[in-house]
Design a protein around this motif. Structure first.
Motif, short mmCIF file in Angstrom:
data_model
loop_
_atom_site.label_atom_id
_atom_site.label_comp_id
_atom_site.label_asym_id
_atom_site.label_seq_id
_atom_site.Cartn_x
_atom_site.Cartn_y
_atom_site.Cartn_z
N UNK A 26 -77.83 -60.62 -86.69
CA UNK A 26 -77.89 -62.47 -86.05
C UNK A 26 -77.15 -63.36 -86.43
N UNK A 27 -76.98 -63.38 -87.88
CA UNK A 27 -76.33 -64.49 -88.11
C UNK A 27 -74.81 -64.24 -87.65
N UNK A 28 -74.31 -62.87 -87.28
CA UNK A 28 -72.58 -62.22 -87.10
C UNK A 28 -72.35 -62.25 -85.93
N UNK A 29 -73.57 -62.38 -85.20
CA UNK A 29 -73.49 -62.73 -83.68
C UNK A 29 -72.65 -64.11 -83.63
N UNK A 30 -73.63 -64.85 -84.39
CA UNK A 30 -73.76 -66.42 -84.02
C UNK A 30 -71.76 -67.10 -84.67
N UNK A 31 -71.91 -65.82 -85.89
CA UNK A 31 -70.54 -66.22 -86.10
C UNK A 31 -69.96 -65.90 -85.18
N UNK A 32 -69.90 -65.24 -84.69
CA UNK A 32 -68.98 -63.85 -84.28
C UNK A 32 -68.53 -65.36 -82.38
N UNK A 33 -70.15 -65.78 -81.85
CA UNK A 33 -69.99 -66.66 -80.67
C UNK A 33 -69.19 -67.74 -81.43
N UNK A 34 -68.75 -68.98 -82.20
CA UNK A 34 -69.02 -69.55 -82.42
C UNK A 34 -66.73 -69.82 -82.85
N UNK A 35 -66.65 -68.28 -83.34
CA UNK A 35 -65.25 -67.79 -83.60
C UNK A 35 -63.84 -68.35 -82.09
N UNK A 36 -65.59 -67.76 -81.14
CA UNK A 36 -64.80 -66.83 -79.75
C UNK A 36 -64.31 -68.92 -79.41
N UNK A 37 -65.48 -69.46 -79.22
CA UNK A 37 -65.45 -71.03 -79.21
C UNK A 37 -64.42 -71.60 -79.52
N UNK A 38 -63.68 -71.58 -81.04
CA UNK A 38 -62.74 -71.73 -81.08
C UNK A 38 -61.52 -71.59 -81.05
N UNK A 39 -61.42 -70.21 -80.59
CA UNK A 39 -59.98 -69.99 -79.88
C UNK A 39 -60.09 -70.23 -79.02
N UNK A 40 -61.47 -70.52 -77.47
CA UNK A 40 -60.62 -70.18 -76.40
C UNK A 40 -60.39 -71.90 -76.87
N UNK A 41 -61.01 -73.15 -77.43
CA UNK A 41 -60.60 -74.12 -77.46
C UNK A 41 -59.15 -74.28 -77.93
N UNK A 42 -58.62 -73.64 -78.91
CA UNK A 42 -57.26 -73.40 -79.46
C UNK A 42 -56.71 -73.41 -78.18
N UNK A 43 -57.03 -72.22 -76.72
CA UNK A 43 -56.18 -72.22 -76.04
C UNK A 43 -55.92 -73.24 -75.16
N UNK A 44 -57.34 -73.42 -74.65
CA UNK A 44 -57.21 -74.91 -73.66
C UNK A 44 -55.96 -75.94 -73.37
N UNK A 45 -55.63 -76.33 -71.94
CA UNK A 45 -54.62 -77.31 -71.88
C UNK A 45 -55.64 -78.08 -71.06
N UNK A 46 -55.50 -79.66 -71.51
CA UNK A 46 -55.29 -80.18 -72.43
C UNK A 46 -57.18 -80.24 -73.72
N UNK A 47 -56.49 -79.79 -74.98
CA UNK A 47 -57.51 -79.15 -75.74
C UNK A 47 -58.38 -80.23 -76.09
N UNK A 48 -59.19 -80.18 -76.02
CA UNK A 48 -60.60 -80.67 -76.04
C UNK A 48 -60.50 -81.68 -77.53
N UNK A 49 -61.47 -83.15 -77.52
CA UNK A 49 -60.72 -84.60 -78.20
C UNK A 49 -61.58 -84.18 -79.44
N UNK A 50 -63.17 -82.65 -79.21
CA UNK A 50 -63.08 -82.30 -81.27
C UNK A 50 -62.24 -81.43 -81.98
N UNK A 51 -61.65 -80.49 -81.08
CA UNK A 51 -60.87 -79.89 -81.33
C UNK A 51 -59.29 -80.55 -81.95
#
Length: 69
Positions: A26-51
């Motif tokens: 469960x902890x690994x799946x939560x970590x992986x979900x956060x990692x995927x979200x971070x990669x998705x945010x880094x590729x978004x245009x325009x980038x989110x304010x929190x990023x």
């Protein structure tokens, strides 16, 4: 040892291992979900304010470390 019996001891051991294994999964799946979200945010245009704010903090920290060397 005979009061509990070998089956109870084995059940306790396997139950403990099952519980630890499930919680790690469960902890690994939560970590992986956060990692995927971070990669998705880094590729978004325009980038989110929190990023953008987090990226500025990281860059400032790296510049401070480079200045101290």
């Amino acid at each position: 040892m005979n009061a509990f019996g070998p089956a109870a001891i084995l059940g306790l051991i396997f139950g403990f291992m099952w519980g630890i294994g499930c919680s790690l999964a469960v902890m690994y799946s939560i970590y992986l979900g956060g990692y995927r979200k971070a990669v998705k945010d880094s590729l978004a245009r325009p980038q989110p304010e929190h990023y953008s704010k987090a990226l500025e903090k990281i860059r400032a920290k790296h510049q401070k470390k480079a200045a101290n060397r």
